[in-house]
Scaffold this active site. Structure first.
Site, PDB file in Angstrom:
ATOM      1  N   GLU B 303      18.753 -28.332  12.005  1.00  0.00           N
ATOM      2  CA  GLU B 303      17.643 -27.681  12.693  1.00  0.00           C
ATOM      3  C   GLU B 303      17.099 -28.525  13.846  1.00  0.00           C
ATOM      4  O   GLU B 303      15.888 -28.658  14.019  1.00  0.00           O
ATOM      5  CB  GLU B 303      16.508 -27.360  11.701  1.00  0.00           C
ATOM      6  CG  GLU B 303      16.962 -26.452  10.589  1.00  0.00           C
ATOM      7  CD  GLU B 303      15.831 -26.073   9.627  1.00  0.00           C
ATOM      8  OE1 GLU B 303      15.761 -24.899   9.260  1.00  0.00           O
ATOM      9  OE2 GLU B 303      15.024 -26.960   9.267  1.00  0.00           O
ATOM     10  N   ASP B 377      17.706 -21.316   1.358  1.00  0.00           N
ATOM     11  CA  ASP B 377      16.454 -22.036   1.673  1.00  0.00           C
ATOM     12  C   ASP B 377      15.284 -21.576   0.815  1.00  0.00           C
ATOM     13  O   ASP B 377      14.445 -20.821   1.302  1.00  0.00           O
ATOM     14  CB  ASP B 377      16.119 -21.869   3.155  1.00  0.00           C
ATOM     15  CG  ASP B 377      15.026 -22.819   3.602  1.00  0.00           C
ATOM     16  OD1 ASP B 377      14.721 -23.762   2.861  1.00  0.00           O
ATOM     17  OD2 ASP B 377      14.485 -22.620   4.704  1.00  0.00           O
ATOM     18  N   GLU B 405       6.538 -21.510   0.511  1.00  0.00           N
ATOM     19  CA  GLU B 405       6.952 -21.074   1.840  1.00  0.00           C
ATOM     20  C   GLU B 405       7.414 -19.629   1.848  1.00  0.00           C
ATOM     21  O   GLU B 405       7.075 -18.873   2.748  1.00  0.00           O
ATOM     22  CB  GLU B 405       8.080 -21.993   2.354  1.00  0.00           C
ATOM     23  CG  GLU B 405       8.648 -21.544   3.694  1.00  0.00           C
ATOM     24  CD  GLU B 405       9.738 -22.475   4.224  1.00  0.00           C
ATOM     25  OE1 GLU B 405      10.000 -23.510   3.586  1.00  0.00           O
ATOM     26  OE2 GLU B 405      10.315 -22.155   5.279  1.00  0.00           O
TER      27      GLU B 405
END
Lengths: 712, 712
Positions: B303, B377, B405
Site C-alpha cells: 500500500e 483484510d 474497521e
C-alpha cells in the site's frame, strides 16, 4: 529500579483510586462537607425542593440541586408538590403574585434572586427569576453557596448578567481536530451524531450553565461549509436539543462561500439576489430544526478565508446579507474584526481599525462585530484593541482566548482572568473617563440593546476537559466575567479553588497566589516589557525571536521586535506607524509618550535604545534580561509552593501539576535562554551581573525543531 | 418539551452521578462484593500481603491487590514483612526452597501458581512464579477470583501462557490521529512527553498486564521515521519506563526508508553496508535508552510503503537487515505479510502466500512474519490465511484486528472472540489433522522457540478507552486468547461481563447471549455467505457493493463479489483463481468443492448461479436476502434484550448502549437495503415472500456520502 524515575515511582504508588474523577467534574466537584456548622445548618434548614415538574429546565435545576445536596450533606432533598417549611422553591416571577410573595426580581431574563423568606408562615429558600433559565442560574448559585459553606440565614442574593450573549467559540474542525486545541480531540463526535448523545455533551452544558455561559459556536471560524448541509444540521440539532434545557444556544461558523460550495450557486456575492435568497432559505431550514438557533459567526477576508471583498463588496455587505436571513428568527450575526489585508501591511496592528471604523452605522441591527482583546493576536500581553469605543453605532463583542495558543498551550499554568480583566477594565476614553472596554461590550456606553462576549474555548475530550488542570479555571473565569466583569480575579480564583480542590484556608492562599502571578510570570519569560509575537513559526510553541523571511513580513518575529544593534521595539508612536493615534486622545497621549506609556507596553509602542533607562534605573537591555530570568525564578517559586501542597490536594491532580510545572520550568528556561542569547547577539551587550550565562549557545536553540505540535 | 426526544429526557434525568466511572475502569471495575459468603470468606482468610518491596513489579502487584481487596471487601490488606497466617505471599520460585516450600512452578517465565498452602504451620495463599511479572500475572488472576466470588479454600491454579509475545499494535500517528481508530485521539500525547506521564499510561499498562498482554507497538505500521529520532526516542523511553513495572515492552513500527529520511543516507537498500550500519547504530541508541526494547514492526512494499523491493531486494533482505541490528539486544523483528503488488493482481487473496512461501527458511532467527487472520483484510468473516502452516521454518504471528474497521466502527456491538477463535481453531492440516492455526502460532507445530500474536488496538482517549462500551470486551478477549487460546468465547464473555457489569446470573445470561451472537449478526447484515469487502470506498463505513472503477481492481467491491445477472461469488476454486490450492490438500479439497465448502465461506470460494440451492433448500438469491433481513431482526432482538436489562446495569452505560444499538439498527437497515437493492438490480429476482421491500430505492443509497468518517 535504575530505569524508574522518581516521578514515575510516585505515579505507580499513589494513583490507583477508582474514585478519583481525574478532573472530570470540574468546579462541580462536590465532596462531603467537612465543616460541621455548615452541615448542621444545611440539613437542618433544607428539607425538600419545590418546582414545576413540567418544565425541563426546572427539572434539571432540581436534579442538580438534589445531586449536589446529596453529595455535600449525605442527605436527600426530595421534591415536593407543595411548599413546606424547609423547601427550596423555584418560582418564576409570574407566579409570585398569586402566592402573595412580594419580592423584587431583576428586570433581566437571566437574573435571579435567592432569598430566605417566610411565605404563608413557612420559611423557605426562594429562587425566583423571570425565566426558567434564570431559575437554573439561581440554583447553581445556591449550590455554590453550599460548596463554599456560606451561611443560609438571611440569605439575600440578587444577580443579573451584565452581558447578554456569553458565548464559547470552539475552533473545532469536522474531522475532530481542534485548531489551537491542546486538550485532545473535539468533544463533538460527528460520526455518532445525531443518534448518540454522549454524556459529555450534557456535562458540558451543565458546566456552562453553572457559570452562566449561554451560547456555543460549535465549529471553527475557519469554517467548512459542510456543517450547513441538511445532514450535518441534523447533528447540530441533536446537540442543540441536548443543550437546550441548560439554556445553551447553538451557533455555527458560516463559511462565506457556502452558497457556492453546497448551494451550487456560481457566486457568493452578498449583493446577488440568489445568494441572499440562499442564505434566507438556509436560515429557514435551520430554524425549522432548531427554533432557538443563536446565529452565525463569520470570519471573512482574513488569513485566506473568503469574504465579501472577493466580490468588491464591503464587510457591511457581507455581514448584512447573513444578518437579514437570521433577523426574522431573532438570530444574531457575529462578524469578526480580525482581518488583515493580504498585501504587505503598514502596521498590522492598525488594519482592523482602518477597515472597520468607516463602516460604523452601516451594519444591520442584529450584527455584532467581534473584536479580539488586542490588535495583534492573543499575545501574553497586549494593550486593548483601539476598535473598542471606536464603533459607537455598532454593538461590539470582545473575543478572548481561553485556549493558550500563545501562553504555553497545555503545559503552562496560566490563570487568565488578570489578562481578561486587563482588557475589560481598560479605559478607552471614548466618552470621557470611565469609558471602559467592559462598558463598550455590555452596550451601556453607547446604548445598545444587544451585547456579547466570546471566549475561544480550551475544551477537548481529555478526561479533565482542558488538558492542564488549572486551565479549567479559565473556562470558569470566562463565564464569571461574562456574567459580571466587576468581579476581581482574586474572587474568581478563590471560588474556583474552593469548588475544585477544597476549602482549606492555607491551600486557598497558596494556590491563589500561584494563579494570580501565573500570567505575569509567562509574560516575564516570553514577552516582557511589551514584546510580542516572537513565538516559533506557525504553531506558536516555543521561542522564535529569530523568525524572518516568511511570505509576509507580519508573520515574522523580527517585524514585531525590530531589534538591531541600536535598540528594540516597534515604533507605533506619531514618529512611527502612528497606531497610537487610533486610540482616543487621552489614551493616545499616554501611549505615545515614552515617559507616560506603561512599561508593560513599552516595546509595543516604542523603539528604544538598549541603553534607555527604565523606571527602575536600569538599562532597557538589563531590564529585558532580568525579566526573562525573573520569569524562570517565578516558575521555581510555583514549584516550591505546589510541592508544599502535596498533602492538601487530590494526589492524582497534585502529581499531574507537579509534572507539568517541571515541564513548564524547562520551557521557561528554553524561552529565557533563546531570547536572551538571540537579543544579545543583536545588542552585543553583556548579561547583567549575577546572572549566569545559558549553558548552550544560540545556535543550539535556533536549531531546535518542534514537530507535530498540537492544535494546528 | 416538544424539542426534547425521549432518549434525551432519559439522559437528563438519569445521569448526574459523579461516581460513575463511565467505563474508565474497564474490567477492573471493582465494586463492593454483594455475596455475603464470599465477603466472609475473603475477610476471614486474608489478612495481609507479603512481597519483596525492593522490586517495582512486586510493588505494583501488591498495590493492585490492596486496592482491589479494599474496594471489594471494604477492608485493608496491609503489607507485612513476615509471612503470617492469612498472608497472600508473592514469592519467586528461586525463593521457595529456602523456605522449604515444595511447589511445582510452571517452567515458563510468565507462568504462575496460586495455591492455598500451609507453610511453617501458617495457612497462606502462595503466588509463585519464576519471574516478577509472573507474580503480577498471578496477582491479577487472584484478584479475578475475588471479583468472580470464587471460593479460596483449596485454591490451586497453575497457568502458563501458550504464546510468548502478546502484543498490541497501535496504528497511532504522531499527530495523534489513529488510523482505523474510533475511540478518539491517540493515547500518546507526544507533545507533553517525556515530561508528563499521564495517569492513563499507567492504567493502560495495568489493564494490559491484567490480561497478560506484554508488548505494545506504539505507532502506526504506516510509519513515520521521525519516531526514530533521538528526540522522539526520549518520549518512547518515558513510556517504556512507565510500562516496565507492568511487564509491557515497547516496540516501534520502523519506516524502511528511515536511513534516508533521518539518517541522511542516499539509500535504504538493505544490502548496503552504510544502511546496515545505520540500523545497528540506531538499535544501539535505542537499547541504551530502553534496555528491554522489544523490537521493530515493519510494513514494507505494501500500500505504498517503501520496502526492500524498491531496491530489487527480497522481503528476507529487508527483514534481516533490521533483525541483525536488533539481535545483539535480543530484540525481535516483526515483518508483516500483508503485502500486495502494485500491478493489477490475479487474485489479491493469493499474493502474500505467493510472495512469502519461497522465502521460508531465509529469515534470521529473530524474525517473525506477522500474518493477518485472513488473506484479504479483517473482514467480518474470512477463511483462515493460507500462510498459516505454509512457512514451517519461520515463526508466524497472527495479526488480529480489535478495532472494528470493517465491523461497524464504534457504533456496532461486535464481540470478536468468536471471530478470533474461528481463525485460531482452524485446522491447516499442515502436519495432518490437528495442525490448527493456534499451534502454528504458538510454535508447537514446527518447534519454534519464539511465538507471538498481535492485536490491532481499539484504544483511544475516549473516557471508556474503546468508544463502544462492549468494544472493551475485545481488548479483554484478545489478551485472554493470546494467553490461552483454548478458552471458549463463552468463558471469556462470562468473566468479562461479571468483572465489567456484575455477577447477577440473569444479566450474565442475557448479555452473554447478545455478545456471542453479535458478530454473526453483523456478518448477516453486511457480508453473508462468504461475501467480502463490499464496504464503502476508502473509509470502510457503510455499504458500497456498487463500488467500481477505482485505480486498482482489488480496491473495488465488484471485484470481490463478481455479481452478474447469472450469479455471484469469487471463483477461487481450481476452475477460477485456484486460491484454494494454497491450502493443504485436505483443506483445499473441502473449500474447492461446492458441496463440502462451508456455506459461511461459499461466495468467498465459489461463483454460483442465483438459483444455486443452499442446504436449507432455498435458492442462493433467497438465502442471501434472508440473511440480510435476519441480521436486522437480530439487532432488534439485541435491543429488546438490552432494554430488559435497564435495572440491572449501570444507568449511564445502559443508556449509552441503548443509543448505540439504535444507531446500529439504522446502520443494519442501511446495509440490508443497500445490498439487497443493489444485488436485486443485478439478479433481477424478486424478494422472497414475506419480506417487505425497502422504502427507498437503490439510487438513494448509492448517493449517500459519508464525510469525515473517523479513522483515516
Amino acid at each position: 529500579m535504575k530505569f524508574i524515575q522518581k516521578t514515575l515511582i510516585l505515579i505507580l504508588l499513589t494513583t490507583l483510586s477508582v474514585k478519583a474523577d481525574q478532573g472530570y467534574n470540574l468546579w462541580l466537584n462536590y465532596q462531603k462537607l467537612t465543616d460541621p456548622v455548615s452541615l448542621k445548618e444545611y440539613t437542618g434548614l433544607l428539607k425538600s425542593i419545590h418546582f414545576d415538574s413540567n418544565n425541563s429546565t426546572q427539572q434539571v435545576a432540581a436534579k442538580e440541586l438534589q445531586n449536589a445536596f446529596g453529595i455535600l450533606t449525605g442527605k436527600d432533598l426530595p421534591s415536593n408538590r407543595s411548599m413546606e417549611s424547609g423547601s427550596v422553591v423555584l418560582l418564576k416571577e409570574s407566579a409570585l403574585k398569586a402566592l402573595q410573595i412580594n419580592q423584587q426580581v431583576p428586570d433581566n431574563a437571566d437574573g435571579f434572586i435567592i432569598k430566605q423568606v417566610t411565605v404563608q408562615n413557612k420559611q423557605i429558600i426562594l429562587i425566583s427569576s423571570q425565566s426558567d433559565i434564570g431559575l437554573l442560574y439561581g440554583t447553581f448559585a445556591f449550590i455554590k453557596q453550599l460548596q463554599l459553606q456560606k451561611r443560609l440565614t438571611g440569605l439575600n442574593i440578587s444577580e443579573s448578567p451584565k452581558i447578554q450573549h456569553r458565548i464559547l467559540n470552539h475552533w473545532d474542525n469536522l474531522n475532530r481536530t481542534v485548531e489551537r486545541g491542546y486538550a485532545g480531540f473535539s468533544l463533538w463526535n460527528w460520526h455518532t451524531l445525531p443518534g448518540y448523545i454522549d454524556k459529555r455533551y450534557i456535562d458540558y452544558a451543565r458546566a456552562n450553565a453553572s457559570v452562566g455561559i449561554n451560547g456555543t459556536v460549535l465549529n471553527n471560524v475557519n469554517a467548512n461549509s459542510l456543517i450547513l448541509t441538511h445532514e450535518w444540521l441534523l447533528k447540530v440539532k441533536a446537540l442543540a436539543d441536548a443543550f437546550r434545557p441548560y439554556g445553551i444556544k447553538v451557533y455555527l461558523s458560516a463559511r462565506f462561500t457556502s452558497p457556492i460550495e453546497i448551494g451550487k450557486l456560481k457566486t457568493a456575492d452578498p449583493l446577488n439576489e440568489d445568494v441572499a435568497q440562499w442564505w434566507k432559505d438556509k436560515a429557514n431550514e435551520i430554524y425549522k430544526l432548531i427554533p432557538d438557533f443563536g446565529g452565525f459567526l463569520v470570519k471573512a477576508n482574513s488569513e485566506g478565508q473568503p469574504g465579501p471583498q472577493d466580490y468588491g463588496r464591503t464587510h457591511t455587505d457581507g455581514a448584512n446579507v447573513l444578518a437579514r436571513a437570521l433577523a426574522p428568527h431573532q438570530g444574531i450575526l457575529m462578524y469578526r474584526a480580525f482581518v488583515y489585508a493580504n498585501e504587505i501591511p503598514e502596521d498590522r496592528a492598525k488594519q482592523a481599525y482602518n477597515e472597520f471604523t468607516p463602516l460604523d452605522g452601516k451594519f444591520d441591527k442584529n450584527v455584532m462585530v467581534q473584536v479580539k482583546n488586542g490588535a495583534i493576536d492573543f499575545q501574553p500581553r497586549e494593550p486593548f484593541h483601539p476598535l473598542f469605543g471606536a464603533l459607537p453605532k455598532t454593538p461590539i463583542m470582545a473575543e478572548l482566548q481561553l485556549t493558550q495558543e500563545y501562553l504555553g498551550m497545555s503545559t503552562n499554568l496560566a490563570y487568565l482572568s488578570p489578562l481578561f480583566k486587563e482588557c475589560l477594565d481598560s479605559d478607552t476614553y471614548a466618552k470621557g473617563k470611565g469609558s471602559t472596554v467592559a462598558k463598550v461590550i455590555d452596550g451601556s456606553l453607547d446604548g445598545h440593546n444587544i451585547s456579547g462576549i466570546a471566549g475561544v474555548a480550551n475544551i477537548g475530550n481529555d478526561i479533565n476537559w482542558c488538558g492542564h488542570p488549572f486551565a479549567q479555571s479559565n473556562w470558569y473565569a470566562f463565564g464569571k466575567l461574562a456574567w459580571n466583569y466587576s468581579l476581581s480575579s482574586e474572587e474568581i480564583a478563590s471560588e474556583w479553588i474552593k469548588m475544585t480542590f477544597n476549602t482549606d484556608a492555607s491551600t486557598l492562599q497558596a494556590i491563589s497566589q500561584m494563579m494570580l502571578q501565573s500570567r505575569e510570570t509567562i509574560v516575564n519569560y516570553m514577552t516582557p516589557l511589551g514584546l510580542h509575537h516572537i513565538m516559533s513559526w506557525s504553531h506558536h510553541y516555543g521561542p522564535g525571536p529569530w523568525i524572518k523571511d516568511k511570505p509576509r513580513a507580519d508573520w515574522t518575529s523580527v517585524y514585531y521586535h525590530q531589534a538591531d544593534k541600536n535598540g528594540i521595539g516597534f515604533d507605533r508612536t506619531s514618529s512611527g506607524s502612528n497606531a497610537t493615534a487610533q486610540y482616543f486622545p487621552e489614551v493616545a497621549k499616554i501611549f505615545n509618550d515614552v515617559n507616560t506609556c506603561p512599561e508593560k507596553y513599552l516595546l509595543w509602542f516604542h523603539h528604544l535604545p538598549w541603553s534607555y533607562k527604565l523606571k527602575s534605573g536600569e538599562s532597557l537591555w538589563d531590564g529585558i534580561v532580568k525579566h526573562y530570568y525573573l520569569g524562570v525564578k517565578e516558575v521555581e517559586q510555583m514549584q516550591n509552593t505546589w510541592d508544599s501542597l502535596a498533602s492538601k490536594v487530590d494526589g492524582d491532580i497534585h502529581l499531574q501539576v507537579k509534572q507539568l510545572l517541571k515541564v513548564q520550568h524547562e520551557e521557561a528556561i528554553l524561552w529565557r535562554n533563546s531570547c536572551v542569547l538571540y537579543f544579545q547577539s543583536i545588542s552585543g551587550l553583556p548579561l547583567p551581573k549575577g546572572l549566569s550565562k545559558p549553558e548552550k549557545d544560540l545556535n543550539y536553540y535556533q536549531n531546535l525543531e518542534y514537530k507535530y505540535v498540537p492544535g494546528i
